[in-house]
Design an enzyme around this catalytic site. Sequence first.
Site, PDB file in Angstrom:
ATOM      1  N   GLY A  11       0.823  -1.217   0.000  1.00  0.00           N
ATOM      2  CA  GLY A  11       0.000   0.000   0.000  1.00  0.00           C
ATOM      3  C   GLY A  11       0.851   1.258   0.000  1.00  0.00           C
ATOM      4  N   ALA A  14       2.852   2.804  -5.277  1.00  0.00           N
ATOM      5  CA  ALA A  14       2.556   1.870  -6.369  1.00  0.00           C
ATOM      6  C   ALA A  14       1.243   1.130  -6.113  1.00  0.00           C
ATOM      7  CB  ALA A  14       3.701   0.870  -6.530  1.00  0.00           C
ATOM      8  N   VAL A  45       9.505   8.261   0.312  1.00  0.00           N
ATOM      9  CA  VAL A  45      10.140   9.352  -0.429  1.00  0.00           C
ATOM     10  C   VAL A  45       9.583   9.293  -1.844  1.00  0.00           C
ATOM     11  CG1 VAL A  45      12.302   9.777   0.801  1.00  0.00           C
ATOM     12  CG2 VAL A  45      12.121   7.810  -0.699  1.00  0.00           C
ATOM     13  N   ALA A  48       9.064  14.262  -6.343  1.00  0.00           N
ATOM     14  CA  ALA A  48       9.061  14.990  -7.611  1.00  0.00           C
ATOM     15  C   ALA A  48       8.536  14.083  -8.721  1.00  0.00           C
ATOM     16  CB  ALA A  48      10.476  15.450  -7.937  1.00  0.00           C
ATOM     17  N   LYS A  76       5.898  22.077 -10.817  1.00  0.00           N
ATOM     18  CA  LYS A  76       7.268  21.780 -11.251  1.00  0.00           C
ATOM     19  C   LYS A  76       7.355  21.969 -12.767  1.00  0.00           C
ATOM     20  CE  LYS A  76      10.535  17.964 -11.635  1.00  0.00           C
ATOM     21  NZ  LYS A  76      10.761  16.538 -11.449  1.00  0.00           N
ATOM     22  N   PRO A  94      13.772  21.435 -19.123  1.00  0.00           N
ATOM     23  CA  PRO A  94      12.412  21.969 -18.996  1.00  0.00           C
ATOM     24  C   PRO A  94      11.346  20.970 -19.426  1.00  0.00           C
ATOM     25  CG  PRO A  94      13.396  22.712 -21.053  1.00  0.00           C
ATOM     26  CD  PRO A  94      14.402  21.795 -20.406  1.00  0.00           C
ATOM     27  N   LEU A 332       8.709  -0.314  -6.986  1.00  0.00           N
ATOM     28  CA  LEU A 332      10.040  -0.752  -6.568  1.00  0.00           C
ATOM     29  C   LEU A 332      10.185  -2.266  -6.615  1.00  0.00           C
ATOM     30  CD1 LEU A 332      10.392   1.683  -3.522  1.00  0.00           C
ATOM     31  CD2 LEU A 332      11.308   1.982  -5.832  1.00  0.00           C
TER      32      LEU A 332
HETATM   33  C1  LIG Z   1      15.924   8.114  -2.192  1.00  0.00           C
HETATM   34  C2  LIG Z   1      14.721   7.970  -3.052  1.00  0.00           C
HETATM   35  C3  LIG Z   1      14.168   9.110  -3.647  1.00  0.00           C
HETATM   36  C4  LIG Z   1      13.064   8.983  -4.492  1.00  0.00           C
HETATM   37  N1  LIG Z   1      12.567  10.092  -5.127  1.00  0.00           N
HETATM   38  C5  LIG Z   1      11.593   9.947  -6.044  1.00  0.00           C
HETATM   39  C6  LIG Z   1      11.094  11.061  -6.775  1.00  0.00           C
HETATM   40  O1  LIG Z   1      11.483  12.202  -6.560  1.00  0.00           O
HETATM   41  N2  LIG Z   1      10.133  10.833  -7.696  1.00  0.00           N
HETATM   42  C7  LIG Z   1       9.640   9.587  -7.948  1.00  0.00           C
HETATM   43  O2  LIG Z   1       8.806   9.429  -8.847  1.00  0.00           O
HETATM   44  N3  LIG Z   1      10.053   8.529  -7.236  1.00  0.00           N
HETATM   45  C8  LIG Z   1      11.014   8.683  -6.308  1.00  0.00           C
HETATM   46  N4  LIG Z   1      11.436   7.586  -5.605  1.00  0.00           N
HETATM   47  C9  LIG Z   1      10.771   6.312  -5.788  1.00  0.00           C
HETATM   48  C10 LIG Z   1       9.466   6.292  -5.026  1.00  0.00           C
HETATM   49  O3  LIG Z   1       9.688   6.502  -3.656  1.00  0.00           O
HETATM   50  C11 LIG Z   1       8.769   4.941  -5.209  1.00  0.00           C
HETATM   51  O4  LIG Z   1       8.718   4.618  -6.557  1.00  0.00           O
HETATM   52  C12 LIG Z   1       7.372   4.977  -4.700  1.00  0.00           C
HETATM   53  O5  LIG Z   1       7.325   5.423  -3.383  1.00  0.00           O
HETATM   54  C13 LIG Z   1       6.714   3.631  -4.809  1.00  0.00           C
HETATM   55  O6  LIG Z   1       7.139   2.762  -3.828  1.00  0.00           O
HETATM   56  P1  LIG Z   1       6.400   1.367  -3.739  1.00  0.00           P
HETATM   57  O7  LIG Z   1       4.952   1.615  -3.529  1.00  0.00           O
HETATM   58  O8  LIG Z   1       6.819   0.535  -4.880  1.00  0.00           O
HETATM   59  O9  LIG Z   1       7.051   0.715  -2.430  1.00  0.00           O
HETATM   60  P2  LIG Z   1       6.854   1.065  -0.876  1.00  0.00           P
HETATM   61  O10 LIG Z   1       6.543   2.480  -0.621  1.00  0.00           O
HETATM   62  O11 LIG Z   1       8.071   0.503  -0.197  1.00  0.00           O
HETATM   63  O12 LIG Z   1       5.588   0.223  -0.449  1.00  0.00           O
HETATM   64  C14 LIG Z   1       5.663  -1.147  -0.199  1.00  0.00           C
HETATM   65  C15 LIG Z   1       4.390  -1.640   0.442  1.00  0.00           C
HETATM   66  O13 LIG Z   1       4.445  -3.044   0.556  1.00  0.00           O
HETATM   67  C16 LIG Z   1       4.060  -3.416   1.849  1.00  0.00           C
HETATM   68  N5  LIG Z   1       4.703  -4.669   2.199  1.00  0.00           N
HETATM   69  C17 LIG Z   1       5.992  -5.038   2.035  1.00  0.00           C
HETATM   70  N6  LIG Z   1       6.188  -6.275   2.525  1.00  0.00           N
HETATM   71  C18 LIG Z   1       5.001  -6.706   2.997  1.00  0.00           C
HETATM   72  C19 LIG Z   1       4.558  -7.899   3.644  1.00  0.00           C
HETATM   73  N7  LIG Z   1       5.383  -8.898   3.931  1.00  0.00           N
HETATM   74  N8  LIG Z   1       3.272  -7.967   3.999  1.00  0.00           N
HETATM   75  C20 LIG Z   1       2.398  -6.964   3.752  1.00  0.00           C
HETATM   76  N9  LIG Z   1       2.759  -5.826   3.152  1.00  0.00           N
HETATM   77  C21 LIG Z   1       4.038  -5.695   2.793  1.00  0.00           C
HETATM   78  C22 LIG Z   1       4.495  -2.251   2.719  1.00  0.00           C
HETATM   79  O14 LIG Z   1       3.792  -2.233   3.924  1.00  0.00           O
HETATM   80  C23 LIG Z   1       4.132  -1.074   1.830  1.00  0.00           C
HETATM   81  O15 LIG Z   1       2.769  -0.786   1.996  1.00  0.00           O
HETATM   82  C24 LIG Z   1      12.512   7.702  -4.722  1.00  0.00           C
HETATM   83  C25 LIG Z   1      13.031   6.579  -4.077  1.00  0.00           C
HETATM   84  C26 LIG Z   1      14.128   6.698  -3.261  1.00  0.00           C
HETATM   85  C27 LIG Z   1      14.691   5.472  -2.595  1.00  0.00           C
END
Ligand SMILES: Cc1cc2nc3c(=O)[nH]c(=O)nc-3n(C[C@H](O)[C@H](O)[C@H](O)COP(=O)(O)OP(=O)(O)OC[C@H]3O[C@@H](n4cnc5c(N)ncnc54)[C@H](O)[C@@H]3O)c2cc1C
Length: 501
Positions: A11, A14, A45, A48, A76, A94, A332
């Site tokens: 949650g 993504a 995080v 942007a 932006k 840009p 991710l």
């Molecule tokens: C340093 C940094 C800077 C970034 N800056 C940008 C930016 O400026 N712009 C941009 O577009 N993107 C940026 N990103 C990427 C962005 O943060 C991610 O693409 C975005 O937050 C999506 O993350 P996610 O939902 O894939 O994973 P997460 O936010 O990690 O969510 C994972 C989910 O899975 C759940 N989960 C995991 N394991 C289990 C389990 N065993 N049981 C139940 N639930 C589980 C967690 O609870 C959570 O809800 C950045 C990333 C980093 C590391």
Amino acid sequence: MAARRVVIVGGGTAGWMTAAALARLLPGRCAIHLIESEAIGIVGVGEATLPQIRAFNERLGIDEADFMARTRATFKLGIEFNDWGAIGDSYIHPFGTFGPGTGEIDFHQFWLRLSQQGIAVPPLERFSMACTIARMNRFALPSRDQRQLTSSFGYAYQFDATLFGPYLRGVAEAMGARRTEGRIVAVHRDGESGDIASVQLESGERIEGDLFVDCSGFVSLLLGKALEEPFQDWSKWLPADRAVAMPCRTEGAVTPYTSAIAMSAGWRWRIPLQHRTGNGYVYSSAFLSDEDAAAALTDAVEGEPIAAPRMLRFLAGRRERSWVHNCVGVGLASGFLEPLESTSIYLIQAAITALIELFPERDISPIDRNEFNRLVDLEYDRIRDFLILHYHATTRTDSDFWNYVRTMPIPDSLAEKMELFRRRGRVVKYREGVFLDASWIAVYLGQGIIPVGHDLRADAPSPESLVAGMRKLISDVGALAASMEDHAAYLRRYCPMAEAA
Ligand SMILES: Cc1cc2nc3c(=O)[nH]c(=O)nc-3n(C[C@H](O)[C@H](O)[C@H](O)COP(=O)(O)OP(=O)(O)OC[C@H]3O[C@@H](n4cnc5c(N)ncnc54)[C@H](O)[C@@H]3O)c2cc1C
């Protein structure tokens, strides 16, 4: 098998983007069940974005001002790169074109032709609406009338990443998506097909599904762990593998752009939101210790820190395939490219769009799955090359990190693109996807790749008429930008932040 029960694992941004989009755009086609663990949390995080996010929000029926107020967003217009090609350099990538469209011949070709003939021309940035508005800290929504110069720019958002998911959760749940809180401890597969049959929670509850969307973040619970899809490691080209993040109070202007300031072992972001400024140092642990990175960031931030430095680890690359069996990796869980060009949320959006377009009506077809993987791979591979360009095209020799990236072998696909531009300013054309011509032109020139030739068709007009046209264009662009409101004032009027989002 009918892909009707969709289980979304995770949650974060993504997970909730996927849930909201499936619920809204395929109503009645699938029952959506999202599982997330508050104890594990989200990466939190990702502030942007790229302009494509506007189309995503529009398709979901999201009201822009409400969304911006509740995620404390700012506008932006692009990304400012400081100290990249050489210390002291500054350029903006840009969102929008340089100059007006001139039919078949790109504007920069005329600009190249004049400068190659020894005629002094102002920097290309001065012909861009987005760059000029950004440098003046102004903002206005672009015109929808393609004949107007004010239609030649786009924009994205800078927002609080921890508020975007919850905002979309509201959209998804209103459309019937179900949420279960809990930690998944086991993944069960069908003995015959190898497909994922169910996921099991700590409580013992099993949740079955026909299609699983892995949004579990870096852990890649389904795609990486359960299905063991190999990871393509790109760290030899993109060696940054850590970030330290630390928000601060905003000092000075709320800029309508993100800043990416090159540092000794990577770069630092500065992202102004309505209520604070996000900062972070993305670096390579092979060249800098965590302590030194945190100290360098603390020294560099302009305002009073409002949280302690937070460390994040990652690896550049992607899973070989993002859709395997009945499991689609989004976010991710499928891969990561560092945030230099704010591409992660865009990659999530691209994967969701492809999934919706290829959503299985009954059985999952290998043809659809292959097409999904082709589309996702294409996006990753192009972004990878674009990112490498920023590091490799530099004259910096002031640290081991810059010496490494400047001299490292690069993918052939990028070497060819760079050579094409160097010869006559030509950019490889994409029909779809991210980073079209203006983006590449901005970064090539900004990083000091100056073409030796130009498109011969740009020789047709007389130099006098070109110079006169360019003078007028600069004057028009400047006057239009100057007539716009201050960015912070625009935000206060258009989308003042909600106190508790
Ligand atoms: C340093 C940094 C800077 C970034 N800056 C940008 C930016 O400026 N712009 C941009 O577009 N993107 C940026 N990103 C990427 C962005 O943060 C991610 O693409 C975005 O937050 C999506 O993350 P996610 O939902 O894939 O994973 P997460 O936010 O990690 O969510 C994972 C989910 O899975 C759940 N989960 C995991 N394991 C289990 C389990 N065993 N049981 C139940 N639930 C589980 C967690 O609870 C959570 O809800 C950045 C990333 C980093 C590391």
